[in-house]
Design a protein around this motif. Structure first.
Motif, PDB file in Angstrom:
ATOM      1  N   PRO A  55      45.885  41.081  35.831  1.00  0.00           N
ATOM      2  CA  PRO A  55      45.697  41.931  37.016  1.00  0.00           C
ATOM      3  C   PRO A  55      44.429  41.536  37.771  1.00  0.00           C
ATOM      4  CG  PRO A  55      46.023  43.258  35.042  1.00  0.00           C
ATOM      5  CD  PRO A  55      45.830  41.850  34.595  1.00  0.00           C
ATOM      6  N   ALA A  56      44.439  41.765  39.070  1.00  0.00           N
ATOM      7  CA  ALA A  56      43.283  41.424  39.905  1.00  0.00           C
ATOM      8  C   ALA A  56      42.009  42.111  39.414  1.00  0.00           C
ATOM      9  CB  ALA A  56      43.569  41.795  41.357  1.00  0.00           C
ATOM     10  N   SER A  57      42.117  43.356  38.946  1.00  0.00           N
ATOM     11  CA  SER A  57      40.929  44.074  38.469  1.00  0.00           C
ATOM     12  C   SER A  57      40.326  43.402  37.237  1.00  0.00           C
ATOM     13  CB  SER A  57      41.276  45.533  38.165  1.00  0.00           C
ATOM     14  OG  SER A  57      42.271  45.609  37.168  1.00  0.00           O
ATOM     15  N   VAL A  58      41.163  42.889  36.353  1.00  0.00           N
ATOM     16  CA  VAL A  58      40.665  42.202  35.150  1.00  0.00           C
ATOM     17  C   VAL A  58      40.030  40.869  35.553  1.00  0.00           C
ATOM     18  CG1 VAL A  58      41.323  41.163  32.955  1.00  0.00           C
ATOM     19  CG2 VAL A  58      42.335  43.335  33.657  1.00  0.00           C
ATOM     20  N   LEU A  59      40.667  40.151  36.458  1.00  0.00           N
ATOM     21  CA  LEU A  59      40.106  38.887  36.943  1.00  0.00           C
ATOM     22  C   LEU A  59      38.726  39.118  37.545  1.00  0.00           C
ATOM     23  CD1 LEU A  59      40.310  35.873  37.637  1.00  0.00           C
ATOM     24  CD2 LEU A  59      41.562  36.534  39.697  1.00  0.00           C
ATOM     25  N   ASN A  60      38.594  40.130  38.393  1.00  0.00           N
ATOM     26  CA  ASN A  60      37.297  40.437  39.006  1.00  0.00           C
ATOM     27  C   ASN A  60      36.263  40.839  37.968  1.00  0.00           C
ATOM     28  OD1 ASN A  60      38.245  39.878  41.579  1.00  0.00           O
ATOM     29  ND2 ASN A  60      38.948  41.964  41.899  1.00  0.00           N
ATOM     30  N   ARG A  61      36.684  41.607  36.955  1.00  0.00           N
ATOM     31  CA  ARG A  61      35.763  42.032  35.893  1.00  0.00           C
ATOM     32  C   ARG A  61      35.225  40.829  35.123  1.00  0.00           C
ATOM     33  NH1 ARG A  61      38.907  45.506  32.302  1.00  0.00           N
ATOM     34  NH2 ARG A  61      39.394  43.657  31.109  1.00  0.00           N
ATOM     35  N   VAL A  62      36.095  39.903  34.773  1.00  0.00           N
ATOM     36  CA  VAL A  62      35.673  38.723  34.004  1.00  0.00           C
ATOM     37  C   VAL A  62      34.775  37.827  34.849  1.00  0.00           C
ATOM     38  CG1 VAL A  62      36.502  36.614  32.874  1.00  0.00           C
ATOM     39  CG2 VAL A  62      37.643  38.794  32.446  1.00  0.00           C
ATOM     40  N   ILE A  63      35.122  37.634  36.105  1.00  0.00           N
ATOM     41  CA  ILE A  63      34.282  36.811  36.987  1.00  0.00           C
ATOM     42  C   ILE A  63      32.905  37.448  37.143  1.00  0.00           C
ATOM     43  CG2 ILE A  63      33.983  36.037  39.370  1.00  0.00           C
ATOM     44  CD1 ILE A  63      37.024  35.552  39.439  1.00  0.00           C
ATOM     45  N   SER A  64      32.850  38.763  37.299  1.00  0.00           N
ATOM     46  CA  SER A  64      31.559  39.448  37.426  1.00  0.00           C
ATOM     47  C   SER A  64      30.731  39.313  36.158  1.00  0.00           C
ATOM     48  CB  SER A  64      31.766  40.923  37.717  1.00  0.00           C
ATOM     49  OG  SER A  64      32.342  41.105  38.966  1.00  0.00           O
ATOM     50  N   ARG A  65      31.379  39.434  35.022  1.00  0.00           N
ATOM     51  CA  ARG A  65      30.675  39.328  33.748  1.00  0.00           C
ATOM     52  C   ARG A  65      30.120  37.925  33.523  1.00  0.00           C
ATOM     53  NH1 ARG A  65      34.622  40.933  29.733  1.00  0.00           N
ATOM     54  NH2 ARG A  65      35.193  38.765  29.572  1.00  0.00           N
ATOM     55  N   MET A  66      30.825  36.918  34.012  1.00  0.00           N
ATOM     56  CA  MET A  66      30.411  35.541  33.780  1.00  0.00           C
ATOM     57  C   MET A  66      29.463  35.008  34.847  1.00  0.00           C
ATOM     58  SD  MET A  66      33.990  33.956  32.491  1.00  0.00           S
ATOM     59  CE  MET A  66      33.238  32.381  32.203  1.00  0.00           C
ATOM     60  N   SER A  67      29.317  35.731  35.946  1.00  0.00           N
ATOM     61  CA  SER A  67      28.483  35.246  37.055  1.00  0.00           C
ATOM     62  C   SER A  67      27.004  35.296  36.702  1.00  0.00           C
ATOM     63  CB  SER A  67      28.711  36.104  38.298  1.00  0.00           C
ATOM     64  OG  SER A  67      30.037  35.968  38.744  1.00  0.00           O
ATOM     65  N   VAL A  68      26.291  34.312  37.195  1.00  0.00           N
ATOM     66  CA  VAL A  68      24.848  34.274  37.023  1.00  0.00           C
ATOM     67  C   VAL A  68      24.248  35.192  38.058  1.00  0.00           C
ATOM     68  CG1 VAL A  68      22.800  32.813  37.104  1.00  0.00           C
ATOM     69  CG2 VAL A  68      24.947  31.903  36.204  1.00  0.00           C
ATOM     70  N   ARG A  69      23.340  36.040  37.614  1.00  0.00           N
ATOM     71  CA  ARG A  69      22.747  37.015  38.542  1.00  0.00           C
ATOM     72  C   ARG A  69      21.370  36.574  38.964  1.00  0.00           C
ATOM     73  NH1 ARG A  69      26.546  40.915  38.095  1.00  0.00           N
ATOM     74  NH2 ARG A  69      27.399  41.276  36.065  1.00  0.00           N
TER      75      ARG A  69
END
Length: 69
Positions: A55-69
């Protein structure tokens, strides 16, 4: 996750993120909310036969978790 939410296939995500499909499968196969069609324990030879829909929400969650802040 809503019933009208968009779902993505492993090849679609791999193309979008420019990753190998095996890497994408490893990232999402145990993620909460991913639809797994097939039995994860069933194997025919060295590979497991299953289909993932993310699902798009899971994809966005994983991308956010893996993104460098």
């Amino acid at each position: 996750m809503s019933p009208t939410e968009q779902f993505f296939t492993v090849p679609e995500i791999a193309k979008q993120l420019r990753l190998d499909r095996h890497t994408v499968t490893s990232l999402f196969e145990r993620e909460r909310g991913v639809v797994v069609v097939g039995n994860p324990e069933t194997t025919r030879g060295p590979r497991r036969y299953r289909t993932l829909r993310v699902p798009a929400s899971v994809l966005n969650r994983v991308i956010s978790r893996m993104s460098v802040r």
